[in-house]
Scaffold this motif. Sequence first.
Motif, PDB file in Angstrom:
ATOM      1  N   ALA A 137      33.825   5.012 -37.461  1.00  0.00           N
ATOM      2  CA  ALA A 137      33.877   3.565 -37.247  1.00  0.00           C
ATOM      3  C   ALA A 137      32.538   3.039 -36.759  1.00  0.00           C
ATOM      4  O   ALA A 137      32.061   1.990 -37.223  1.00  0.00           O
ATOM      5  CB  ALA A 137      34.980   3.234 -36.240  1.00  0.00           C
ATOM      6  N   ARG A 138      31.909   3.736 -35.815  1.00  0.00           N
ATOM      7  CA  ARG A 138      30.614   3.296 -35.306  1.00  0.00           C
ATOM      8  C   ARG A 138      29.560   3.331 -36.412  1.00  0.00           C
ATOM      9  O   ARG A 138      28.687   2.460 -36.480  1.00  0.00           O
ATOM     10  CB  ARG A 138      30.186   4.162 -34.126  1.00  0.00           C
ATOM     11  N   ARG A 139      29.628   4.344 -37.273  1.00  0.00           N
ATOM     12  CA  ARG A 139      28.657   4.435 -38.363  1.00  0.00           C
ATOM     13  C   ARG A 139      28.806   3.261 -39.327  1.00  0.00           C
ATOM     14  O   ARG A 139      27.803   2.685 -39.788  1.00  0.00           O
ATOM     15  CB  ARG A 139      28.832   5.759 -39.104  1.00  0.00           C
ATOM     16  N   LEU A 140      30.035   2.869 -39.614  1.00  0.00           N
ATOM     17  CA  LEU A 140      30.257   1.721 -40.508  1.00  0.00           C
ATOM     18  C   LEU A 140      29.771   0.427 -39.853  1.00  0.00           C
ATOM     19  O   LEU A 140      29.167  -0.424 -40.532  1.00  0.00           O
ATOM     20  CB  LEU A 140      31.740   1.618 -40.863  1.00  0.00           C
ATOM     21  N   THR A 184      26.003   0.504 -40.050  1.00  0.00           N
ATOM     22  CA  THR A 184      25.525   0.281 -41.421  1.00  0.00           C
ATOM     23  C   THR A 184      25.588  -1.199 -41.773  1.00  0.00           C
ATOM     24  O   THR A 184      24.637  -1.757 -42.350  1.00  0.00           O
ATOM     25  CB  THR A 184      26.383   1.098 -42.406  1.00  0.00           C
ATOM     26  N   TYR A 185      26.687  -1.855 -41.433  1.00  0.00           N
ATOM     27  CA  TYR A 185      26.797  -3.285 -41.723  1.00  0.00           C
ATOM     28  C   TYR A 185      25.761  -4.080 -40.937  1.00  0.00           C
ATOM     29  O   TYR A 185      25.142  -5.005 -41.475  1.00  0.00           O
ATOM     30  CB  TYR A 185      28.199  -3.784 -41.382  1.00  0.00           C
ATOM     31  N   ASP A 186      25.564  -3.710 -39.676  1.00  0.00           N
ATOM     32  CA  ASP A 186      24.590  -4.424 -38.856  1.00  0.00           C
ATOM     33  C   ASP A 186      23.179  -4.281 -39.429  1.00  0.00           C
ATOM     34  O   ASP A 186      22.398  -5.236 -39.418  1.00  0.00           O
ATOM     35  CB  ASP A 186      24.635  -3.883 -37.423  1.00  0.00           C
ATOM     36  N   ARG A 187      22.872  -3.107 -39.947  1.00  0.00           N
ATOM     37  CA  ARG A 187      21.539  -2.870 -40.510  1.00  0.00           C
ATOM     38  C   ARG A 187      21.312  -3.695 -41.777  1.00  0.00           C
ATOM     39  O   ARG A 187      20.191  -4.147 -42.050  1.00  0.00           O
ATOM     40  CB  ARG A 187      21.383  -1.378 -40.808  1.00  0.00           C
ATOM     41  N   ALA A 188      22.374  -3.905 -42.537  1.00  0.00           N
ATOM     42  CA  ALA A 188      22.240  -4.641 -43.804  1.00  0.00           C
ATOM     43  C   ALA A 188      22.683  -6.095 -43.688  1.00  0.00           C
ATOM     44  O   ALA A 188      22.755  -6.807 -44.697  1.00  0.00           O
ATOM     45  CB  ALA A 188      23.064  -3.945 -44.890  1.00  0.00           C
ATOM     46  N   ARG A 189      22.963  -6.557 -42.467  1.00  0.00           N
ATOM     47  CA  ARG A 189      23.538  -7.881 -42.277  1.00  0.00           C
ATOM     48  C   ARG A 189      22.698  -8.986 -42.922  1.00  0.00           C
ATOM     49  O   ARG A 189      23.238  -9.885 -43.587  1.00  0.00           O
ATOM     50  CB  ARG A 189      23.716  -8.161 -40.786  1.00  0.00           C
ATOM     51  N   ASP A 190      21.394  -8.961 -42.692  1.00  0.00           N
ATOM     52  CA  ASP A 190      20.549 -10.039 -43.217  1.00  0.00           C
ATOM     53  C   ASP A 190      20.630 -10.124 -44.728  1.00  0.00           C
ATOM     54  O   ASP A 190      20.752 -11.222 -45.309  1.00  0.00           O
ATOM     55  CB  ASP A 190      19.097  -9.821 -42.779  1.00  0.00           C
ATOM     56  N   ALA A 224      26.582   3.167 -51.590  1.00  0.00           N
ATOM     57  CA  ALA A 224      28.016   3.383 -51.393  1.00  0.00           C
ATOM     58  C   ALA A 224      28.422   3.175 -49.937  1.00  0.00           C
ATOM     59  O   ALA A 224      29.499   2.644 -49.651  1.00  0.00           O
ATOM     60  CB  ALA A 224      28.392   4.797 -51.847  1.00  0.00           C
ATOM     61  N   GLU A 225      27.570   3.596 -48.983  1.00  0.00           N
ATOM     62  CA  GLU A 225      27.903   3.440 -47.570  1.00  0.00           C
ATOM     63  C   GLU A 225      27.954   1.969 -47.173  1.00  0.00           C
ATOM     64  O   GLU A 225      28.842   1.540 -46.441  1.00  0.00           O
ATOM     65  CB  GLU A 225      26.885   4.187 -46.711  1.00  0.00           C
ATOM     66  N   ILE A 226      26.995   1.179 -47.688  1.00  0.00           N
ATOM     67  CA  ILE A 226      27.002  -0.257 -47.401  1.00  0.00           C
ATOM     68  C   ILE A 226      28.214  -0.914 -48.056  1.00  0.00           C
ATOM     69  O   ILE A 226      28.861  -1.792 -47.465  1.00  0.00           O
ATOM     70  CB  ILE A 226      25.695  -0.920 -47.866  1.00  0.00           C
ATOM     71  N   ASP A 227      28.538  -0.485 -49.255  1.00  0.00           N
ATOM     72  CA  ASP A 227      29.725  -1.041 -49.929  1.00  0.00           C
ATOM     73  C   ASP A 227      30.975  -0.825 -49.082  1.00  0.00           C
ATOM     74  O   ASP A 227      31.800  -1.734 -48.915  1.00  0.00           O
ATOM     75  CB  ASP A 227      29.915  -0.363 -51.294  1.00  0.00           C
ATOM     76  N   ARG A 228      31.123   0.379 -48.529  1.00  0.00           N
ATOM     77  CA  ARG A 228      32.305   0.666 -47.714  1.00  0.00           C
ATOM     78  C   ARG A 228      32.264  -0.131 -46.414  1.00  0.00           C
ATOM     79  O   ARG A 228      33.291  -0.633 -45.945  1.00  0.00           O
ATOM     80  CB  ARG A 228      32.378   2.161 -47.417  1.00  0.00           C
ATOM     81  N   ALA A 229      31.067  -0.257 -45.819  1.00  0.00           N
ATOM     82  CA  ALA A 229      30.944  -1.040 -44.583  1.00  0.00           C
ATOM     83  C   ALA A 229      31.322  -2.487 -44.823  1.00  0.00           C
ATOM     84  O   ALA A 229      31.993  -3.116 -43.991  1.00  0.00           O
ATOM     85  CB  ALA A 229      29.519  -0.939 -44.047  1.00  0.00           C
ATOM     86  N   VAL A 230      30.902  -3.045 -45.966  1.00  0.00           N
ATOM     87  CA  VAL A 230      31.251  -4.435 -46.298  1.00  0.00           C
ATOM     88  C   VAL A 230      32.752  -4.564 -46.523  1.00  0.00           C
ATOM     89  O   VAL A 230      33.401  -5.512 -46.061  1.00  0.00           O
ATOM     90  CB  VAL A 230      30.465  -4.900 -47.542  1.00  0.00           C
ATOM     91  N   ALA A 231      33.339  -3.589 -47.220  1.00  0.00           N
ATOM     92  CA  ALA A 231      34.764  -3.662 -47.539  1.00  0.00           C
ATOM     93  C   ALA A 231      35.635  -3.596 -46.281  1.00  0.00           C
ATOM     94  O   ALA A 231      36.687  -4.244 -46.217  1.00  0.00           O
ATOM     95  CB  ALA A 231      35.130  -2.531 -48.499  1.00  0.00           C
TER      96      ALA A 231
END
Length: 454
Positions: free
Chosen positions: A376-379, A382-388, A401-408
């Motif tokens: 959960a922390r990793r997701l 990941t979302y926080d890193r790609a937020r912008d 794929a990791e960002i896709d899962r974090a967004v989902a």
Amino acid sequence: MSPVLAPGPVSPAVLAGIVAAARPRLVGRVERLLESQADVVGLPVGVGDLVMIGATEPVLAEVVAAAGSRTTVLPYGDLRGRRVGEPVLSAGRQMQVATGRQLLGRVLDGLGRPLDDGPPLDTSTAVPIHHTPPAALERPRITQPLQVGVRVLDTLLTSGRGQRVAILAGSGVGKSSLLSMLVRGTEAECSVLCLVGERGREVREFIENDLGPEGLARSVVVVATSDQPALVRRNAAYLATRVAEGFRDEGMDVNLLMDSVTRFAIAQREIGLAAGEVPTTRGFPPSALGLLPGLLERAGTSASGSITGFYTVLVEGDDLNDPVGDTVRSITDGHISLSRDLANAGHFPSIDVLRSASRVVSSVCTAEQRALAAQARRLLATYDRARDLIEIGAYATGADAEIDRAVALHGQLDDFTRQPLHELTTAGDAWRLLAAVLGDGAAGADGVTAGGAL
């Protein structure tokens, strides 16, 4: 000749009265007066001793410094109307507080006196408010989790019995409300809640609305409002800690919640400056930060029970690295950071998971639980890193794929970390819900898979 009768047993209260009556009366006089302090001469007392200023309607005060024959005392009351030359009488003791189960459900002031309409306290159990922490090698290791009823804390920032946790935040982001949830949701046998420097208006509101009858029934509340003298505000923290130690000595698991350590340090700053200390770090004299380890180390495990400490820190300008926040964080076994951005967005509790940590997770959680929390922390990271990129629409689905899962899963994780003030969740339900949110078949806290968690 009449037989000589042996004396009967003497009660502790009567014996204490006899000893007090036989004690020599040590009397000095006021040499110098300010509105909030007095210099006394001719009184052989030590730092921390209590004295009474004046012959009529005496004011209780405490010695904070001594130099030669002169001692500096700070009052627990109002010095207005006192005169130079008035007598000062040694009380022959330091500050004390009653202990034991008689305190449950009671509200005390910073001197240990009841503020509610309850019966008088049995002072035969009174003990000094200052006490030494358990020796390092006599402390059992922290191995058992402590349920607090807040989903995000019970899973992603799991606490252990006997842990000390700093809650770092600026003003108005929900520290007091979070504390009320911890009191009502904890599985600890009792809680000691210390309100240092609070607004007078908020005390009754907090007790009746946030804490409620159920929370108060198994709690002790110690209150020192912001208008009270610095000594009262500072000693409220020591007094509450001593009450918690009394419960721990009886074999109980206790929650000690203090709001806030910052106001304790500010009170000690006033005391230290009055005693002649030189201000150093951001205006704090050495004692203001130097007393923090001695206070915080008194919580924790002992051979008989445990004190789990939650200490709020009112950081200056939302700077989590201000002197008090940095010092407390270095002493405690974990910290919870509250975010003003989350609070402004209506996210409660406003816990910034990525800027928070618990240092006992590896000792109190199973391997399956640690895996769930790490995922959960990793997701979230990941979302926080790609937020912008996500918010401006520059991220294309499928690029990672990791960002896709974090967004989902971001919406579900965000909902998981929200919790209404008066809604409490058991730790088992929280772990099952987290497993369901991650939705990949991972085993939950008690072996329930994500598919069958809810």
